[in-house]
Design a protein around this motif. Structure first.
Motif, mmCIF file in Angstrom:
data_model
loop_
_atom_site.group_PDB
_atom_site.id
_atom_site.type_symbol
_atom_site.label_atom_id
_atom_site.label_comp_id
_atom_site.label_asym_id
_atom_site.label_seq_id
_atom_site.Cartn_x
_atom_site.Cartn_y
_atom_site.Cartn_z
ATOM 1 N N ALA A 1 -10.314 -5.226 -1.756
ATOM 2 C CA ALA A 1 -10.354 -4.074 -0.852
ATOM 3 C C ALA A 1 -11.741 -3.888 -0.254
ATOM 4 O O ALA A 1 -11.881 -3.541 0.925
ATOM 5 N N ILE A 2 -12.772 -4.118 -1.041
ATOM 6 C CA ILE A 2 -14.140 -3.975 -0.549
ATOM 7 C C ILE A 2 -14.402 -4.947 0.593
ATOM 8 O O ILE A 2 -15.085 -4.619 1.561
ATOM 9 N N GLU A 3 -13.820 -6.132 0.508
ATOM 10 C CA GLU A 3 -14.048 -7.144 1.536
ATOM 11 C C GLU A 3 -13.397 -6.799 2.871
ATOM 12 O O GLU A 3 -13.915 -7.163 3.915
ATOM 13 N N ASN B 1 -2.598 1.601 -2.496
ATOM 14 C CA ASN B 1 -1.985 2.117 -3.723
ATOM 15 C C ASN B 1 -1.710 0.930 -4.630
ATOM 16 O O ASN B 1 -1.212 -0.101 -4.181
ATOM 17 N N LEU B 2 -2.040 1.077 -5.914
ATOM 18 C CA LEU B 2 -1.788 0.008 -6.883
ATOM 19 C C LEU B 2 -0.806 0.517 -7.921
ATOM 20 O O LEU B 2 -1.086 1.499 -8.607
ATOM 21 N N ALA B 3 0.331 -0.147 -8.037
ATOM 22 C CA ALA B 3 1.355 0.326 -8.978
ATOM 23 C C ALA B 3 2.358 -0.774 -9.270
ATOM 24 O O ALA B 3 2.597 -1.647 -8.444
ATOM 25 N N SER B 4 2.948 -0.684 -10.452
ATOM 26 C CA SER B 4 4.080 -1.547 -10.762
ATOM 27 C C SER B 4 5.309 -0.982 -10.064
ATOM 28 O O SER B 4 5.283 0.122 -9.515
ATOM 29 N N ASP B 5 6.396 -1.733 -10.117
ATOM 30 C CA ASP B 5 7.668 -1.148 -9.698
ATOM 31 C C ASP B 5 7.967 -0.004 -10.666
ATOM 32 O O ASP B 5 7.653 -0.089 -11.860
ATOM 33 N N PRO B 6 8.563 1.077 -10.176
ATOM 34 C CA PRO B 6 8.860 2.189 -11.082
ATOM 35 C C PRO B 6 9.915 1.804 -12.125
ATOM 36 O O PRO B 6 10.816 1.025 -11.842
ATOM 37 N N PHE B 7 9.732 2.335 -13.322
ATOM 38 C CA PHE B 7 10.742 2.178 -14.364
ATOM 39 C C PHE B 7 10.875 3.514 -15.078
ATOM 40 O O PHE B 7 9.940 4.318 -15.081
ATOM 41 N N ALA C 1 -13.498 1.582 1.317
ATOM 42 C CA ALA C 1 -12.220 1.114 0.777
ATOM 43 C C ALA C 1 -11.784 2.157 -0.242
ATOM 44 O O ALA C 1 -12.588 2.623 -1.047
ATOM 45 N N ILE C 2 -10.525 2.550 -0.186
ATOM 46 C CA ILE C 2 -9.967 3.499 -1.140
ATOM 47 C C ILE C 2 -8.874 2.783 -1.922
ATOM 48 O O ILE C 2 -7.956 2.216 -1.338
ATOM 49 N N VAL C 3 -9.006 2.793 -3.238
ATOM 50 C CA VAL C 3 -8.027 2.162 -4.115
ATOM 51 C C VAL C 3 -7.437 3.253 -4.990
ATOM 52 O O VAL C 3 -8.165 3.984 -5.650
ATOM 53 N N ASP D 1 -5.928 -6.252 -12.997
ATOM 54 C CA ASP D 1 -5.404 -6.276 -11.632
ATOM 55 C C ASP D 1 -6.130 -5.270 -10.743
ATOM 56 O O ASP D 1 -6.345 -5.518 -9.555
ATOM 57 N N VAL D 2 -6.520 -4.136 -11.321
ATOM 58 C CA VAL D 2 -7.285 -3.139 -10.556
ATOM 59 C C VAL D 2 -8.626 -3.738 -10.132
ATOM 60 O O VAL D 2 -9.052 -3.589 -8.982
ATOM 61 N N ALA D 3 -9.298 -4.439 -11.037
ATOM 62 C CA ALA D 3 -10.584 -5.050 -10.715
ATOM 63 C C ALA D 3 -10.444 -6.058 -9.563
ATOM 64 O O ALA D 3 -11.250 -6.060 -8.626
ATOM 65 N N ILE D 4 -9.416 -6.879 -9.620
ATOM 66 C CA ILE D 4 -9.184 -7.868 -8.560
ATOM 67 C C ILE D 4 -8.906 -7.155 -7.234
ATOM 68 O O ILE D 4 -9.429 -7.548 -6.183
ATOM 69 N N ALA D 5 -8.103 -6.109 -7.277
ATOM 70 C CA ALA D 5 -7.759 -5.377 -6.055
ATOM 71 C C ALA D 5 -8.977 -4.685 -5.452
ATOM 72 O O ALA D 5 -9.138 -4.654 -4.223
#
Length: 142
Positions: free
Chosen positions: A98-100, A106-112, A43-45, A90-94
């Motif tokens: 992903a491992i499962e 890609n993990l990101a908010s909406d751009p601002f 899994a790649i995060v 949120d990264v930890a949850i993702a």
């Protein structure tokens, strides 16, 4: 435009193991290719700028504290540069999810815009080349 899932990645860097601004993203791409070519489940995060408690870089907190003071302060000239962040929790949850199931995420908010972070007290002063900078100019997303 802000980087997103379909943005091209930088070319891999295979000729060095020295991590610096110029090689950081390319080394990450080279590592991902090694994982993809392996036989082990993977899994790649890919988080953008990770923020939250215990952030040793202080990339977000630095600007929040300066904005809170309200006094004029120097900021990079590109106030329209898009910023994307993701909270450490949120990264930890993702990562767990992903491992499962495996895959690349890609993990990101909406751009601002960076201007939303620094507020009206931020005074653009150019590109700050040659001067001390409060953060490293690494790509936010590969």
């Amino acid at each position: 435009d802000a980087p997103h899932e379909t943005s091209p990645v930088v070319p891999p860097v295979d000729d060095t193991e020295v991590v610096k601004t110029a090689t950081y993203a390319g080394l990450k791409v080279a590592c991902e290719r090694e994982v993809l070519n392996g036989e082990t489940p993977w899994a790649i995060v890919r988080p953008t700028v990770v923020v939250g408690p215990h952030d040793p870089s202080d990339r977000l907190g630095f600007w929040v504290r300066r904005r809170r003071r309200g006094n004029p302060y120097p900021v990079p000239a590109r106030l329209d540069q898009p910023v994307q962040v993701v909270h450490a929790g949120d990264v930890a949850i993702a990562i767990r999810a992903a491992i499962e199931v495996g895959g690349t995420y890609n993990l990101a908010s909406d751009p601002f815009p960076f201007s939303a972070l620094v507020g009206p007290a931020g005074v653009p002063v150019g590109d700050w080349e040659g001067e001390a900078r409060p953060f490293v100019d690494w790509p936010l997303v590969m």
